[in-house]
Design an enzyme around this catalytic site. Structure first.
Site, mmCIF file in Angstrom:
data_model
loop_
_atom_site.group_PDB
_atom_site.id
_atom_site.type_symbol
_atom_site.label_atom_id
_atom_site.label_comp_id
_atom_site.label_asym_id
_atom_site.label_seq_id
_atom_site.Cartn_x
_atom_site.Cartn_y
_atom_site.Cartn_z
ATOM 1 N N SER A 203 -34.307 16.856 -7.813
ATOM 2 C CA SER A 203 -35.084 16.742 -6.693
ATOM 3 C C SER A 203 -36.745 17.057 -7.156
ATOM 4 C CB SER A 203 -34.689 18.010 -5.756
ATOM 5 O OG SER A 203 -35.724 17.801 -4.489
ATOM 6 N N ASN A 204 -37.377 17.566 -6.345
ATOM 7 C CA ASN A 204 -38.984 17.575 -6.742
ATOM 8 C C ASN A 204 -39.634 18.866 -6.137
ATOM 9 O OD1 ASN A 204 -40.183 16.432 -4.266
ATOM 10 N ND2 ASN A 204 -39.105 14.584 -4.958
#
Ligand code: C5P
Length: 402
Positions: A208-209
């Site tokens: 993810s981020n």
């Protein structure tokens, strides 16, 4: 804009209550009808007689008026109001409002009111910074209440810091501005993506981020507060929204986000693509937890995710406006311009991770807007809600031309 408007001014027990004489006078001068409601403690700081004389209406403070035995209907008052101003708002009243503790006439009226609510906190700097105050103010924001931020300076305690109630002139201006732009998106439907996407590696791990969703949620609230019907498609975030007018769709992966957006696209007048979509997903997702092996590094094969913005750009009608975001670490202007064209956007909001106080997780942002008409609009570092207002102003101009 305030001419003929019904305004409830709720005054609570803080020293800044003395400024409410000026505030009442300014509201009346601007043509508003003002009903003052005071908490019992507020009366220790300023005489009700001063405020009833200036407003031309008896001040309400109790559920019952002592000498007449008359019941003051909070429901009627809530329906009468075109706007509620709570100024000064103490930590105690903010806490009660945030948690529905309706033990006085003011908070009870607040809970009954359908009108927009403006809250001007005022307290000592340490109270202002306390996690409970910070959280309660965030809760009020999530209910759609407008916070008129206190300013910094010398406080009644002689300490210096943030906690001074905004000056009456600026409170009146904030409300006047609200009524001026308040419903300029009435009848419009806006689709917004927000937050990160999460792509599974195995049942316990993901890619993810750092996106928090704050910018997308601020945009959703700004559009809804201006009368738009908002569909907010969000990846996993810890944010809440109880804001009226926002229909929230929670998704996890880029593919889910893509499908939700494409389904909603035909019904919307504008699309703001604010999500930080993972560019890749894992092709070989393991169905069991990947075990650590001493000398073998597992190989995670990646497959490209759909570019939602591009798909929107290819499928949009001429009467739809699309807005993208470009978070860059280098070569900002050129990269953003390229995305504007590739994704067929009307304008792109660019921010750089090189700017302090901009980007992921923080509450502030600094953006530059590049439009398909060749304009470049540079912004200052502001709260994400204020940045949202600037972006929605540009969006409104585009929608007005369609
Ligand atoms: O290409 P890049 O990811 O930097 O472009 C950013 C813009 O494109 C943002 O508006 C983002 O929300 C959108 N985007 C998207 N789907 C992707 C990747 C980016 O909608 N898969």
């Amino acid at each position: 804009m305030l001419k003929g408007k019904h305004i409830i001014l709720g005054i609570t027990g803080g020293i800044a209550a003395y400024k409410c004489a000026t505030l009442t006078r300014l509201l009346v001068k601007a043509g508003a009808e003002v009903q003052v409601i005071m908490t019992p403690n507020a009366k220790q700081f300023i005489q009700p007689l001063t405020l009833s004389t200036l407003s031309g209406k008896p001040v309400i403070s109790e559920f019952f008026t002592a000498n007449t035995g008359q019941w003051n209907s909070h429901v009627d008052l809530g329906l009468w109001a075109d706007a509620l101003i709570i100024a000064p708002a103490t930590a105690s009243t903010i806490g009660k409002m945030a948690n529905g503790v309706a033990d006085n006439m003011l908070v009870t009226t607040y809970l009954s009111a359908k009108a927009p609510v403006f809250v001007a906190p005022a307290m000592d700097l340490d109270m202002m910074r306390h996690p409970s105050t910070v959280r309660n103010i965030e809760l009020l924001r999530s209910y759609g209440n407008h916070i008129i931020e206190p300013t910094a300076g010398e406080l009644a305690s002689h300490l210096i810091g943030k906690g001074r109630m905004e000056e009456p002139e600026n409170i009146v201006k904030a409300i006047d501005d609200y009524f001026a732009i308040s419903q300029d998106l009435q009848g419009k439907r806006v689709l917004i993506t927000a937050g990160p996407t999460v792509e599974k590696v195995d049942p316990v791990r993901y890619i993810s981020n750092f996106s928090s969703g704050k910018m997308g949620f601020a945009l959703a609230e700004e559009c809804a507060s201006r009368g738009a019907q908002v569909t907010l498609v969000t990846g996993p975030v810890s944010l809440k929204t109880e804001y009226p007018g926002i229909d929230r769709i929670d998704v996890t992966t880029a593919i889910e986000m893509h499908d939700a957006v494409m389904k909603a696209l035909p019904d919307n007048d504008a699309v703001i693509l604010c999500a930080a979509v993972a560019d890749y997903r894992v092709e070989n997702v393991a169905d069991k937890k990947i075990k650590r092996e001493k000398d073998v590094a597992p190989v995670i094969r990646l497959a490209p995710n759909p570019d939602i913005a591009r798909a929107v750009g290819q499928n949009k009608r001429d009467d739809q406006v699309t807005v993208g975001f470009a978070l860059e670490t280098d070569n900002e202007q050129v990269n953003a311009q390229g995305k504007l064209e590739r994704k067929n956007l009307n304008f792109i909001v660019m921010n750089s991770l090189r700017d302090k106080n901009a980007g992921f997780q923080v509450d502030t942002n600094k953006v530059t807007i590049i439009t398909d008409k060749g304009e470049t609009i540079e912004g200052d570092c502001k709260s994400k809600r204020d940045v949202a207002r600037d972006i929605v102003d540009v969006l409104h101009n585009y929608l007005a031309q369609k």
